[in-house]
Write a protein that holds these residues in place. Structure first.
Motif, mmCIF file in Angstrom:
data_model
loop_
_atom_site.group_PDB
_atom_site.id
_atom_site.type_symbol
_atom_site.label_atom_id
_atom_site.label_comp_id
_atom_site.label_asym_id
_atom_site.label_seq_id
_atom_site.Cartn_x
_atom_site.Cartn_y
_atom_site.Cartn_z
ATOM 1 N N LEU A 151 44.272 31.392 37.290
ATOM 2 C CA LEU A 151 42.963 31.861 36.833
ATOM 3 C C LEU A 151 43.011 33.321 36.411
ATOM 4 C CD1 LEU A 151 40.303 30.242 39.163
ATOM 5 C CD2 LEU A 151 40.581 29.940 36.709
ATOM 6 N N GLN A 152 43.856 34.076 37.083
ATOM 7 C CA GLN A 152 43.975 35.492 36.719
ATOM 8 C C GLN A 152 44.525 35.606 35.301
ATOM 9 O OE1 GLN A 152 46.042 37.657 39.793
ATOM 10 N NE2 GLN A 152 45.918 39.537 38.611
ATOM 11 N N ALA A 153 45.436 34.705 34.958
ATOM 12 C CA ALA A 153 46.014 34.705 33.617
ATOM 13 C C ALA A 153 44.984 34.235 32.579
ATOM 14 C CB ALA A 153 47.234 33.793 33.585
ATOM 15 N N GLN A 154 44.078 33.335 33.006
ATOM 16 C CA GLN A 154 43.114 32.751 32.062
ATOM 17 C C GLN A 154 41.843 33.586 31.906
ATOM 18 O OE1 GLN A 154 43.232 28.772 34.080
ATOM 19 N NE2 GLN A 154 42.833 28.054 32.002
ATOM 20 N N THR A 155 41.613 34.519 32.849
ATOM 21 C CA THR A 155 40.359 35.282 32.812
ATOM 22 C C THR A 155 40.648 36.783 32.783
ATOM 23 O OG1 THR A 155 40.217 35.475 35.220
ATOM 24 C CG2 THR A 155 39.194 33.532 34.220
ATOM 25 N N LYS A 156 39.563 37.560 32.752
ATOM 26 C CA LYS A 156 39.726 39.013 32.767
ATOM 27 C C LYS A 156 39.339 39.580 34.131
ATOM 28 C CE LYS A 156 39.274 39.712 27.813
ATOM 29 N NZ LYS A 156 39.054 38.377 27.258
ATOM 30 N N PHE A 157 39.496 38.768 35.177
ATOM 31 C CA PHE A 157 39.207 39.221 36.537
ATOM 32 C C PHE A 157 40.491 39.571 37.280
ATOM 33 C CE2 PHE A 157 35.408 36.312 35.974
ATOM 34 C CZ PHE A 157 34.479 37.341 35.932
ATOM 35 N N THR A 158 40.399 40.522 38.192
ATOM 36 C CA THR A 158 41.542 40.849 39.037
ATOM 37 C C THR A 158 41.620 39.824 40.167
ATOM 38 O OG1 THR A 158 40.236 42.188 40.567
ATOM 39 C CG2 THR A 158 41.132 43.318 38.635
ATOM 40 N N LYS A 159 42.734 39.840 40.880
ATOM 41 C CA LYS A 159 42.920 38.900 41.982
ATOM 42 C C LYS A 159 41.837 39.119 43.047
ATOM 43 C CE LYS A 159 46.527 36.648 44.521
ATOM 44 N NZ LYS A 159 47.798 36.729 45.180
ATOM 45 N N LYS A 160 41.556 40.389 43.338
ATOM 46 C CA LYS A 160 40.533 40.725 44.340
ATOM 47 C C LYS A 160 39.175 40.182 43.939
ATOM 48 C CE LYS A 160 40.680 44.431 47.598
ATOM 49 N NZ LYS A 160 42.104 44.545 47.974
ATOM 50 N N GLU A 161 38.830 40.379 42.664
ATOM 51 C CA GLU A 161 37.535 39.888 42.168
ATOM 52 C C GLU A 161 37.470 38.363 42.270
ATOM 53 O OE1 GLU A 161 36.206 43.072 38.734
ATOM 54 O OE2 GLU A 161 37.860 41.713 38.294
ATOM 55 N N LEU A 162 38.558 37.712 41.914
ATOM 56 C CA LEU A 162 38.597 36.245 41.977
ATOM 57 C C LEU A 162 38.431 35.759 43.411
ATOM 58 C CD1 LEU A 162 41.414 35.439 39.399
ATOM 59 C CD2 LEU A 162 39.024 34.726 39.238
#
Length: 199
Positions: A38-49
């Motif tokens: 998901l981190q690769a597919q979105t513009k969110f950081t791991k922490k945000e995810l």
């Protein structure tokens, strides 16, 4: 009706829900592959995810949101109007595989586009929202249904000056501008071109 404000309200609510329940972290650790992807597919950081995931699991322990739950959550943001019809269209835009429920992945991918996507990505997403039957075209009827649902959501009392025929006049004008080759439908290219000219 500031859209930035609304997405902020949504995200801060989601991250508040996340902070409220840190015990869920153990569950997050069970699916690092999913989060990496998901981190690769979105513009969110791991922490945000992780924070979004905690919030999502908290509101929807099953990991899936059905349309009724989505309507209930969404309506809380628009107490002054009736958001159910708009929430229905919005739900369908998030439910990418059209199976009647939104998975965490669907939710986060949509949210990433809405909050951090490029102009083109956002316009693609908006086109998909307006294209109710997902046939690749927007008709005047589809545009009118969405426009009416937005007026309902914003509430009659917010705009007492709004007449009943206002949405259709609005759509008439928009549609004229967008349907460049006058064939009665708006394609994704026409939609993007017109919106970019306006902005």
């Amino acid at each position: 009706g500031n859209p930035k404000l609304k997405s902020f309200a949504l995200t801060s609510r989601v991250s508040y829900i996340g902070k409220r329940n840190d015990l869920e972290l153990s569950t997050v650790r069970h699916q690092p592959e999913g989060l990496e992807q998901l981190q690769a597919q979105t513009k969110f950081t791991k922490k945000e995810l992780q924070s979004l995931y905690r919030g999502f699991k908290n509101e929807c322990p099953s990991g899936l949101v059905d349309e009724e739950t989505f309507k209930t959550i969404y309506s809380q943001f628009f107490p002054q109007g009736d958001a159910t019809t708009y929430a229905h269209f919005l739900f369908n835009a998030f439910d990418l595989d059209r199976n009647g429920s939104i998975r965490f992945e669907d939710f986060v991918i949509g949210l990433s586009v809405l909050l951090r996507g490029s102009v083109t990505e956002k316009l693609n997403w908006a086109f998909n929202l307006y294209d109710i039957n997902k046939d690749g075209y927007i008709t005047k009827e589809e545009m009118l249904l969405i426009m009416k649902s937005i007026y309902d959501m914003m509430g009659r009392y917010t705009y007492p000056s709004v007449r009943d025929e206002a949405p259709s006049e609005h759509v008439e004008k928009f549609f004229q501008k967008m349907d460049r080759n006058r064939d009665g439908v708006v394609t994704i290219e026409e939609f993007i071109e017109t919106c970019q000219k306006v902005s």
